[in-house]
Design an enzyme around this catalytic site. Structure first.
Site, PDB file in Angstrom:
ATOM      1  CG  ASP A  14      -1.923  -1.081   1.169  1.00 45.03           C
ATOM      2  OD1 ASP A  14      -2.081  -1.867   0.286  1.00 45.03           O
ATOM      3  OD2 ASP A  14      -2.957  -0.991   2.155  1.00 45.03           O
ATOM      4  CG  LEU A  88       0.366   2.960   5.133  1.00 46.96           C
ATOM      5  CD1 LEU A  88       0.401   3.167   3.675  1.00 46.96           C
ATOM      6  CD2 LEU A  88      -1.395   3.062   5.267  1.00 46.96           C
ATOM      7  CB  ALA A  90       1.320  -3.426  10.385  1.00 47.90           C
ATOM      8  CD  GLN A  91       3.536 -10.030  11.435  1.00 49.55           C
ATOM      9  OE1 GLN A  91       3.675  -9.993   9.904  1.00 49.55           O
ATOM     10  NE2 GLN A  91       2.898 -10.549  12.098  1.00 49.55           N
ATOM     11  CB  SER A  92       0.696  -6.643   7.538  1.00 47.82           C
ATOM     12  OG  SER A  92       1.200  -7.255   6.350  1.00 47.82           O
ATOM     13  CB  THR A 133      -7.270  -4.996   9.155  1.00 46.33           C
ATOM     14  OG1 THR A 133      -7.551  -5.955   8.823  1.00 46.33           O
ATOM     15  CG2 THR A 133      -6.884  -5.178  10.678  1.00 46.33           C
ATOM     16  CD  GLU A 135      -7.632 -11.347  10.613  1.00 46.02           C
ATOM     17  OE1 GLU A 135      -8.050 -11.499   9.479  1.00 46.02           O
ATOM     18  OE2 GLU A 135      -7.351 -12.257  11.481  1.00 46.02           O
ATOM     19  CE1 TYR A 156      -2.162  -6.959  10.885  1.00 52.94           C
ATOM     20  CE2 TYR A 156      -4.190  -7.974  10.391  1.00 52.94           C
ATOM     21  CZ  TYR A 156      -3.304  -7.020  10.275  1.00 52.94           C
ATOM     22  OH  TYR A 156      -3.502  -5.967   8.965  1.00 52.94           O
ATOM     23  CE  LYS A 160      -2.918  -3.023  11.144  1.00 55.82           C
ATOM     24  NZ  LYS A 160      -2.438  -2.004  10.631  1.00 55.82           N
TER      25      LYS A 160
HETATM   26  P1  NAP Z   1       2.824  -4.875   3.723  1.00 60.64           P
HETATM   27  O1  NAP Z   1       2.921  -5.119   2.275  1.00 60.64           O
HETATM   28  O2  NAP Z   1       3.192  -5.976   4.625  1.00 60.64           O
HETATM   29  O3  NAP Z   1       3.740  -3.705   4.272  1.00 60.64           O
HETATM   30  C1  NAP Z   1       3.980  -3.368   5.668  1.00 60.64           C
HETATM   31  C2  NAP Z   1       4.943  -2.265   5.833  1.00 60.64           C
HETATM   32  O4  NAP Z   1       5.287  -1.995   7.232  1.00 60.64           O
HETATM   33  C3  NAP Z   1       6.329  -2.503   5.079  1.00 60.64           C
HETATM   34  O5  NAP Z   1       6.907  -1.337   4.585  1.00 60.64           O
HETATM   35  C4  NAP Z   1       7.134  -2.862   6.267  1.00 60.64           C
HETATM   36  O6  NAP Z   1       8.478  -2.733   6.041  1.00 60.64           O
HETATM   37  C5  NAP Z   1       6.797  -1.870   7.364  1.00 60.64           C
HETATM   38  N1  NAP Z   1       7.201  -2.498   8.599  1.00 60.64           N
HETATM   39  C6  NAP Z   1       6.909  -3.586   9.449  1.00 60.64           C
HETATM   40  N2  NAP Z   1       7.459  -3.430  10.362  1.00 60.64           N
HETATM   41  C7  NAP Z   1       7.870  -2.349  10.723  1.00 60.64           C
HETATM   42  C8  NAP Z   1       8.437  -1.489  11.920  1.00 60.64           C
HETATM   43  N3  NAP Z   1       8.694  -2.072  13.011  1.00 60.64           N
HETATM   44  N4  NAP Z   1       8.955  -0.201  11.545  1.00 60.64           N
HETATM   45  C9  NAP Z   1       8.484   0.470  10.416  1.00 60.64           C
HETATM   46  N5  NAP Z   1       8.064  -0.073   9.371  1.00 60.64           N
HETATM   47  C10 NAP Z   1       7.547  -1.599   9.434  1.00 60.64           C
HETATM   48  O7  NAP Z   1       1.277  -4.490   4.305  1.00 60.64           O
HETATM   49  P2  NAP Z   1       0.196  -3.727   3.118  1.00 60.64           P
HETATM   50  O8  NAP Z   1      -0.389  -4.727   2.516  1.00 60.64           O
HETATM   51  O9  NAP Z   1       0.973  -2.581   2.277  1.00 60.64           O
HETATM   52  O10 NAP Z   1      -0.713  -2.926   4.228  1.00 60.64           O
HETATM   53  C11 NAP Z   1      -0.451  -1.734   4.604  1.00 60.64           C
HETATM   54  C12 NAP Z   1      -1.164  -1.601   5.869  1.00 60.64           C
HETATM   55  O11 NAP Z   1      -2.506  -1.730   5.797  1.00 60.64           O
HETATM   56  C13 NAP Z   1      -0.567  -2.546   7.198  1.00 60.64           C
HETATM   57  O12 NAP Z   1      -0.796  -1.869   8.231  1.00 60.64           O
HETATM   58  C14 NAP Z   1      -1.760  -3.740   7.175  1.00 60.64           C
HETATM   59  O13 NAP Z   1      -1.538  -4.449   8.298  1.00 60.64           O
HETATM   60  C15 NAP Z   1      -2.917  -3.038   7.025  1.00 60.64           C
HETATM   61  N6  NAP Z   1      -3.886  -3.661   6.125  1.00 60.64           N
HETATM   62  C16 NAP Z   1      -3.704  -4.263   5.094  1.00 60.64           C
HETATM   63  C17 NAP Z   1      -4.781  -5.072   4.300  1.00 60.64           C
HETATM   64  C18 NAP Z   1      -4.527  -5.705   3.163  1.00 60.64           C
HETATM   65  O14 NAP Z   1      -5.204  -6.629   2.483  1.00 60.64           O
HETATM   66  N7  NAP Z   1      -3.417  -5.267   2.377  1.00 60.64           N
HETATM   67  C19 NAP Z   1      -6.077  -4.880   4.765  1.00 60.64           C
HETATM   68  C20 NAP Z   1      -6.468  -4.056   6.152  1.00 60.64           C
HETATM   69  C21 NAP Z   1      -5.333  -3.610   6.593  1.00 60.64           C
HETATM   70  P3  NAP Z   1       9.351  -4.083   5.198  1.00 60.64           P
HETATM   71  O15 NAP Z   1       9.180  -3.740   3.716  1.00 60.64           O
HETATM   72  O16 NAP Z   1      10.819  -3.478   5.691  1.00 60.64           O
HETATM   73  O17 NAP Z   1       8.878  -5.190   5.568  1.00 60.64           O
HETATM   74  O1  G4F Z   2      -4.015 -13.930   2.335  1.00 58.05           O
HETATM   75  P1  G4F Z   2      -4.272 -14.096   3.648  1.00 58.05           P
HETATM   76  O2  G4F Z   2      -3.043 -14.476   4.396  1.00 58.05           O
HETATM   77  O3  G4F Z   2      -5.032 -13.014   4.264  1.00 58.05           O
HETATM   78  P2  G4F Z   2      -5.763 -12.813   5.720  1.00 58.05           P
HETATM   79  O4  G4F Z   2      -5.404 -13.500   6.816  1.00 58.05           O
HETATM   80  O5  G4F Z   2      -7.039 -12.346   5.332  1.00 58.05           O
HETATM   81  O6  G4F Z   2      -5.170 -11.028   6.209  1.00 58.05           O
HETATM   82  C1  G4F Z   2      -4.994 -10.260   5.095  1.00 58.05           C
HETATM   83  O7  G4F Z   2      -5.802  -9.355   5.028  1.00 58.05           O
HETATM   84  C2  G4F Z   2      -6.281  -8.651   6.340  1.00 58.05           C
HETATM   85  C3  G4F Z   2      -7.602  -7.730   5.890  1.00 58.05           C
HETATM   86  O8  G4F Z   2      -8.668  -8.916   6.494  1.00 58.05           O
HETATM   87  C4  G4F Z   2      -5.232  -7.743   6.791  1.00 58.05           C
HETATM   88  F1  G4F Z   2      -5.271  -6.870   7.789  1.00 58.05           F
HETATM   89  C5  G4F Z   2      -3.696  -8.329   6.894  1.00 58.05           C
HETATM   90  O9  G4F Z   2      -2.770  -7.595   7.019  1.00 58.05           O
HETATM   91  C6  G4F Z   2      -3.515  -9.258   5.552  1.00 58.05           C
HETATM   92  O10 G4F Z   2      -3.324  -8.438   4.476  1.00 58.05           O
HETATM   93  O11 G4F Z   2      -5.288 -15.255   3.998  1.00 58.05           O
HETATM   94  C7  G4F Z   2      -6.737 -15.082   3.420  1.00 58.05           C
HETATM   95  C8  G4F Z   2      -7.228 -16.577   3.581  1.00 58.05           C
HETATM   96  C9  G4F Z   2      -7.205 -16.792   5.227  1.00 58.05           C
HETATM   97  O12 G4F Z   2      -8.507 -17.351   5.591  1.00 58.05           O
HETATM   98  C10 G4F Z   2      -6.296 -18.288   5.067  1.00 58.05           C
HETATM   99  O13 G4F Z   2      -6.476 -19.276   6.035  1.00 58.05           O
HETATM  100  O14 G4F Z   2      -6.576 -17.631   2.972  1.00 58.05           O
HETATM  101  C11 G4F Z   2      -6.446 -18.655   3.690  1.00 58.05           C
HETATM  102  N1  G4F Z   2      -5.333 -19.432   3.259  1.00 58.05           N
HETATM  103  C12 G4F Z   2      -5.582 -20.792   2.783  1.00 58.05           C
HETATM  104  N2  G4F Z   2      -4.497 -21.265   2.251  1.00 58.05           N
HETATM  105  C13 G4F Z   2      -4.120 -19.143   3.440  1.00 58.05           C
HETATM  106  C14 G4F Z   2      -3.349 -20.135   2.770  1.00 58.05           C
HETATM  107  N3  G4F Z   2      -3.345 -17.976   3.449  1.00 58.05           N
HETATM  108  C15 G4F Z   2      -2.151 -17.762   3.245  1.00 58.05           C
HETATM  109  N4  G4F Z   2      -1.476 -16.834   3.719  1.00 58.05           N
HETATM  110  N5  G4F Z   2      -1.607 -18.971   2.573  1.00 58.05           N
HETATM  111  C16 G4F Z   2      -2.101 -19.994   2.502  1.00 58.05           C
HETATM  112  O15 G4F Z   2      -1.472 -20.973   1.927  1.00 58.05           O
END
Ligand code: NAP
Ligand code: G4F
Length: 330
Positions: A14, A88, A90-92, A133, A135, A156, A160
């Protein structure tokens, strides 16, 4: 006047799309980049917009740092005095958070508090976006909206939720412009390779190229509301342009199961997913979130944001990107 933004998590999926959006709108963008021992910086997702520090007139500035370091956050907020801050970082990864619960809380929950406190202490009038999120809804029945009661199911999700309530609390206690986007899953060709959509589309590319035969997955019945990440970056920006700090669900409202996504992704490469998907218990979670389907009515009504790309088109876009990357040797 040039507007200035500070992004934590700028190197993530993001963060990279948001950076491109803000630069295209004329912003000066500052981002926090973590130290690693093996790379100068983990900035591959920013390659398209990276500017050499020696260039004059640049508008992208990367600062070494970490959201676990309160002093660093305080100094950056004071020195940059940004108009907008997007938290943004997070350990995401949900599955990883079961293995690293304390670390996840430190980064994902306390990181948000450190940032809010840095802004409060500096008295900088920054608008703050917190990346909340879906989640956090966990076991709550769909469709989930801004009024749904939270029931997180992972370290997580709990971390959050803490950050989410801290954001509400700083808004209510100190009158700060702090707002949370409760984003449902959003994906793209830049998605981390261990999230399920990208894991599937990378596998499709490799299987179609004859490099691999199978991909190992966990729960295929989980339902998610997958949207397209660049559109979610636009929603984040729109939320900080709104007259009031308001929390919004950001979602497509269109559900699909993991098996539906897999079927669509394999079919796009002319393959039958049932020939290539195997089960592995290692990818199951101690507690699963069975069904996330967002109700995006409020954000549509109040700030005019609507998702355009839905999960089936997303699967095709991601497969095409992974196949092209493989052909290019990336
Ligand atoms: P992402 O690809 O996992 O990116 C996470 C970012 O946080 C990366 O830049 C990472 O740095 C950085 N980070 C991790 N630990 C850190 C620390 N201790 N200090 C500073 N930076 C740190 O996540 P994303 O998908 O872009 O999501 C962005 C945000 O939205 C996250 O907070 C996530 O939890 C939230 N979110 C995501 C989704 C989704 O579906 N993508 C949905 C809801 C909420 P590195 O590159 O060095 O690892
Ligand atoms: O892709 P996932 O790991 O995403 P999850 O757990 O929904 O989390 C993501 O979305 C959240 C928003 O709701 C964010 F906040 C969070 O940071 C992250 O971006 O898994 C999606 C689904 C889960 O139900 C998981 O159990 O896919 C299922 N799944 C099935 N096989 C798997 C796998 N997930 C992963 N990562 N790897 C698998 O092999």
């Amino acid at each position: 006047m040039t507007r200035t933004a500070l992004i934590t998590g700028i190197t993530g999926q993001d963060g990279s799309y948001l950076t491109e959006l803000l630069l295209s709108k004329g912003y000066e963008v500052h981002g926090i980049v973590r130290h690693t021992s093996s790379l100068i910086a983990n900035t591959s997702r920013l390659d398209a917009v990276y500017q050499d520090p020696h260039e004059s007139g640049r508008r992208l500035f990367l600062h070494k740092g970490d959201v676990t370091d309160a002093g660093l956050l305080g100094n950056l907020v004071r020195d940059i005095a940004p108009d907008e801050i997007y938290n943004l970082a997070a350990q995401s990864h949900v599955r990883v958070s079961f293995d690293l619960p304390e670390y996840t809380a430190n980064v994902t929950a306390l990181g948000a508090v450190r940032l809010l406190e840095a802004v409060r202490a500096s008295r900088v009038e920054a608008r703050i976006y917190q990346a909340s999120t879906s989640e956090m809804f966990g076991l709550a029945a769909p469709p989930q909206s801004e009024t749904t009661v939270f029931h997180p199911r992972s370290p997580y999700g709990a971390a959050k939720l803490y950050a989410h309530w801290a954001t509400v609390n700083y808004r209510e206690s100190y009158g700060m412009f702090a707002a949370s986007g409760i984003a449902f899953n959003h994906e793209s060709p830049r998605r981390g390779e261990t999230f399920v959509t990208r894991k599937i589309t990378r596998a499709v590319a490799r299987i179609a190229a004859g490099i691999e035969k199978h991909v190992y997955l966990g729960n295929l019945d989980a339902v998610r509301d997958w949207g397209y990440a660049p559109e979610y970056a636009e929603a984040m920006w729109l939320m900080l342009q709104h007259a009031e700090p308001v929390d919004y669900v950001i979602a497509t409202g269109r559900p699909a199961r993991v098996r539906d996504f897999a079927e669509a992704a394999f079919a796009h490469a002319g393959l039958d997913w049932r020939d290539h998907v195997e089960h592995d218990d290692r990818y199951e979670r101690p507690a699963e979130v069975p069904e996330l389907i967002g109700d995006p009515a409020k954000i549509g009504r109040e700030i005019g944001w609507r998702a355009k790309v839905h999960w089936d088109e997303l699967a095709r876009v991601m497969v095409d990107a992974d196949r092209a990357a493989l052909r290019a040797g990336e």
